[in-house]
Design an enzyme around this catalytic site. Structure first.
Site, mmCIF file in Angstrom:
data_model
loop_
_atom_site.group_PDB
_atom_site.id
_atom_site.type_symbol
_atom_site.label_atom_id
_atom_site.label_comp_id
_atom_site.label_asym_id
_atom_site.label_seq_id
_atom_site.Cartn_x
_atom_site.Cartn_y
_atom_site.Cartn_z
ATOM 1 N N GLY A 127 1.895 2.252 10.772
ATOM 2 C CA GLY A 127 3.133 3.427 10.652
ATOM 3 C C GLY A 127 3.640 3.740 11.871
ATOM 4 O O GLY A 127 4.194 4.818 12.058
ATOM 5 N N LYS A 175 0.316 4.338 -0.285
ATOM 6 C CA LYS A 175 -0.076 5.706 0.138
ATOM 7 C C LYS A 175 -0.142 6.600 -0.601
ATOM 8 O O LYS A 175 -0.105 6.396 -1.954
ATOM 9 C CB LYS A 175 0.232 5.773 1.704
ATOM 10 N N GLU A 234 -6.186 -4.644 10.173
ATOM 11 C CA GLU A 234 -5.293 -3.814 10.347
ATOM 12 C C GLU A 234 -5.515 -3.030 11.552
ATOM 13 O O GLU A 234 -6.418 -1.827 11.538
ATOM 14 C CB GLU A 234 -5.041 -2.580 9.134
ATOM 15 N N GLU A 271 -7.206 5.044 7.125
ATOM 16 C CA GLU A 271 -6.752 6.535 6.917
ATOM 17 C C GLU A 271 -8.068 6.901 6.094
ATOM 18 O O GLU A 271 -8.184 8.270 6.254
ATOM 19 C CB GLU A 271 -5.714 6.622 6.136
ATOM 20 N N HIS A 278 -9.613 1.689 4.126
ATOM 21 C CA HIS A 278 -8.758 1.862 5.011
ATOM 22 C C HIS A 278 -8.933 2.758 6.132
ATOM 23 O O HIS A 278 -9.604 3.650 5.917
ATOM 24 C CB HIS A 278 -7.503 2.268 3.938
ATOM 25 N N ASN A 295 0.992 -1.105 0.152
ATOM 26 C CA ASN A 295 0.049 -0.044 -0.075
ATOM 27 C C ASN A 295 1.010 1.221 0.014
ATOM 28 O O ASN A 295 1.510 1.633 1.018
ATOM 29 C CB ASN A 295 -0.898 0.025 1.306
ATOM 30 N N SER A 314 2.748 -2.145 10.084
ATOM 31 C CA SER A 314 4.188 -2.204 10.643
ATOM 32 C C SER A 314 4.697 -3.917 10.203
ATOM 33 O O SER A 314 5.678 -4.230 11.026
ATOM 34 C CB SER A 314 4.498 -1.795 11.936
HETATM 35 P P1 PGA Z 1 2.329 0.211 7.597
HETATM 36 O O1 PGA Z 1 0.897 0.511 6.967
HETATM 37 O O2 PGA Z 1 2.826 -1.140 7.111
HETATM 38 O O3 PGA Z 1 3.388 1.438 7.314
HETATM 39 O O4 PGA Z 1 2.071 0.236 9.155
HETATM 40 C C1 PGA Z 1 0.300 -0.557 6.874
HETATM 41 C C2 PGA Z 1 -1.052 0.081 6.073
HETATM 42 O O5 PGA Z 1 -1.742 1.119 6.526
HETATM 43 O O6 PGA Z 1 -1.640 -0.532 5.220
#
Ligand code: PGA
Length: 248
Positions: free
Chosen positions: A173, A12, A167, A97, A95, A10, A213
């Site tokens: 993150g 982003k 998630e 976000e 997601h 992903n 992560s």
């Molecule tokens: P991350 O993000 O691996 O940077 O924690 C995962 C995601 O939001 O899909």
């Protein structure tokens, strides 16, 4: 039947079109693996050049979002038909976000899931709890609500093709990964929820990823768990390390 693993990046809001093509080329040999599905979910403007750049490789391309309407006066939005025509196979929906910053709710997400299936694009449907919810002990209640609402009216045949990404918001993150046991427990809970809503065969077929992560250091342990069929990788998908996750 064993579920085929799926490792998706992903990206982003990262990588300009030219940077995206450079990254695809840098990762090309590192992500070669015929035993897993490898997907790059990229910003909308990168889709066309990335589809071109992955030609002849094992990588498939996904989008990070789409709108549910067929076409029309929705300034700034992208339709399922546009994604399909550009060569997109997967789309991340829901997601955290998007739910948080762009106020996407489960009613909207249900429409998006329906539209993606209608267009022949596989949704990667995200769900997950906040730290407060985990501490309150309502993790599974919350996720079951998300799954049930987002999949309202979706058939068993469709769910068999679906990818669900668990998630935990507190792990995204932050460098804080759920332990393999915590991730397995929720992924199993999601599969049980699908079994209740549909049947055992559907629950056995649906692929469930862990995300938050995930990196070269923890992927092997997470992917060894029986109900974790892959990963949705943010930060670590933007570097050579992604190859190690694919091959974990
Ligand atoms: P991350 O993000 O691996 O940077 O924690 C995962 C995601 O939001 O899909």
């Amino acid at each position: 039947m064993a579920r085929r693993r799926i490792i998706a990046g992903n990206w982003k809001m990262n990588k300009t079109p030219s940077e995206a093509v450079a990254l695809v080329n840098e990762l090309k040999d590192l992500v070669k693996n015929d035993e897993v599905d490898v997907v790059y979910c990229v910003p909308a403007i990168d889709i066309v050049p990335v589809v071109e750049a992955v030609k002849g490789t094992n990588v498939q391309v996904g989008a990070e979002n789409m709108y549910f309407q067929e076409s029309g006066a929705y300034t700034g939005e992208i339709s399922a038909a546009m994604l399909k025509d550009a060569g997109v196979k997967y789309v991340i929906l829901g997601h955290s976000e998007r739910r948080d910053y762009f106020k996407e709710d489960d009613v909207l997400l249900n429409k998006k899931v329906k539209k993606a299936f209608e267009a022949g694009i596989t949704p990667i449907l995200c769900c997950g709890e906040s730290l407060e919810q985990r501490e309150l002990g309502v993790t599974m209640d919350w996720i079951r609500l998300q799954i049930k609402s987002d999949l309202d009216g979706i058939t068993a045949e469709q769910v068999k093709e679906l990818v669900i990404a668990y998630e935990p918001i507190w792990a995204i993150g932050t460098g804080k990964t759920a332990t393999a046991e915590q991730a397995q427990e929720v992924c199993k809970g999601i599969r049980d929820c699908i079994a209740e809503m549909y049947d055992e065969a559907t629950a056995e077929a649906v692929r469930i990823q862990y995300g938050g992560s995930m990196n070269a250091g923890n992927a092997k342990e997470l992917l060894a768990k029986p109900d974790i069929d892959g990963g949705l990788i943010g930060g670590a998908s933007l570097k050579a390390e992604f190859g190690d996750v694919v091959n974990a």
